[in-house]
Design an enzyme around this catalytic site. Structure first.
Site, PDB file in Angstrom:
ATOM      1  N   ARG A  51     -51.794  26.001  97.449  1.00 61.10           N
ATOM      2  CA  ARG A  51     -51.930  25.857  98.902  1.00 61.10           C
ATOM      3  C   ARG A  51     -51.002  26.829  99.621  1.00 61.10           C
ATOM      4  NH1 ARG A  51     -51.126  19.263  99.122  1.00 61.10           N
ATOM      5  NH2 ARG A  51     -52.653  18.743  97.501  1.00 61.10           N
ATOM      6  N   ASP A  53     -49.242  27.037 103.608  1.00 57.94           N
ATOM      7  CA  ASP A  53     -49.005  26.176 104.759  1.00 57.94           C
ATOM      8  C   ASP A  53     -49.790  26.631 105.976  1.00 57.94           C
ATOM      9  OD1 ASP A  53     -47.124  24.788 103.229  1.00 57.94           O
ATOM     10  OD2 ASP A  53     -45.466  26.051 103.908  1.00 57.94           O
ATOM     11  N   TYR A 111     -44.243  36.233  96.718  1.00 58.12           N
ATOM     12  CA  TYR A 111     -44.301  35.968  98.149  1.00 58.12           C
ATOM     13  C   TYR A 111     -43.408  36.955  98.883  1.00 58.12           C
ATOM     14  CZ  TYR A 111     -46.446  31.328  97.498  1.00 58.12           C
ATOM     15  OH  TYR A 111     -47.289  30.290  97.180  1.00 58.12           O
ATOM     16  N   ARG A 198     -39.602  29.123 102.107  1.00 57.64           N
ATOM     17  CA  ARG A 198     -39.149  29.035 103.501  1.00 57.64           C
ATOM     18  C   ARG A 198     -37.747  28.424 103.605  1.00 57.64           C
ATOM     19  NH1 ARG A 198     -44.033  26.038 106.310  1.00 57.64           N
ATOM     20  NH2 ARG A 198     -42.591  26.086 108.076  1.00 57.64           N
TER      21      ARG A 198
END
Length: 246
Positions: A51, A53, A111, A198
């Site tokens: 997933r 966000d 990422y 994050r």
């Protein structure tokens, strides 16, 4: 039965994330499934590598689905590009072995996170970075990256509560590159917990600003307490760059 692999790029700014949500049409998965279902004449369910966000982006999300349709791949890709919103692009489409699973076969991910580190915000970078105006000690942040690399229990750097599943993950590399006023954080690892990138980015920023001590990294690993770590930076600066497969 054919197994089709998709490599997808999307701007997640106006979506509720990757995963299909009930009757909402504001997810990436839902948009792609709707087009494929209409194209093949059957209900299609795609499986993503993981997933993302609400508000986060992807340059290389991977998904796969199974179908008995004999539509040729170039025609399938052309239909997807023509019928999907312009902020969702299927960059690559290929037929893969039946046992391929985009999530279970993934061996790692990369990422990126972008921070606009300037007193004045940017009108152009605002949708794809986090404005953080504090002066930063990059050397101290680099030292913190080294503490985070390796295999650790990262529950204190995630949005997860207690879980029966393992929260031990391996980060292979973290880099920070300064491109003018833009800081580019890159994370490469075998897997990441919910909001882990994050939270780590927010912690690195607070270490650089001096509001969290460098040694706090070790303490957070020891305690596993989320509130000991830094802020959760907003999703608009986050990009899933690539999913790795052996």
């Amino acid at each position: 039965m054919r197994n089709i692999k998709l490599t997808i790029e999307y701007d997640g700014g106006r979506y509720l994330g990757w995963q299909r949500l009930g009757d909402s049409d504001k997810t990436i998965q839902g948009k792609i499934e709707n087009v494929l279902s209409q194209l093949t004449g059957t209900d299609v369910e795609i499986v993503g590598s993981g997933r993302t966000d609400a508000g986060a982006h992807a340059r290389g999300q991977v998904a796969n689905f199974k179908t008995e349709s004999d539509i040729e791949l170039p025609a399938m890709q052309e239909t997807l590009i023509r019928n999907l919103p312009q902020d969702i692009i299927v960059k690559k489409i290929e037929e893969v072995p039946e046992r391929f699973h985009s999530r279970y076969n993934a061996s790692g991910k990369q990422y990126s996170y972008y921070v606009w580190n300037e007193t004045i915000p940017s009108a152009f970078e605002r949708n794809y970075s986090f404005h953080y105006p504090e002066q930063l000690d990059l050397e101290k942040m680099q030292a913190a990256c080294q503490k985070l690399i390796g295999t650790h229990d990262f529950i204190g750097f995630s949005a997860l509560k207690k879980t029966k599943k393992s929260t031990v993950k391996t980060i292979n590399n973290i880099t920070i590159e300064k491109e003018g006023s833009l800081l580019h954080f890159t994370f490469v690892g075998e897997g990441f917990l919910h909001k882990m990138v994050r939270v780590i980015t927010g912690t690195l920023l607070e270490i650089g600003a001096g509001t969290i001590e460098l040694d706090s990294i070790d303490e957070i690993f020891e305690s596993g307490i989320r509130s000991d770590a830094g802020i959760t930076v907003p999703a608009q600066g986050l990009f899933l760059d690539e999913v790795y497969y052996d």
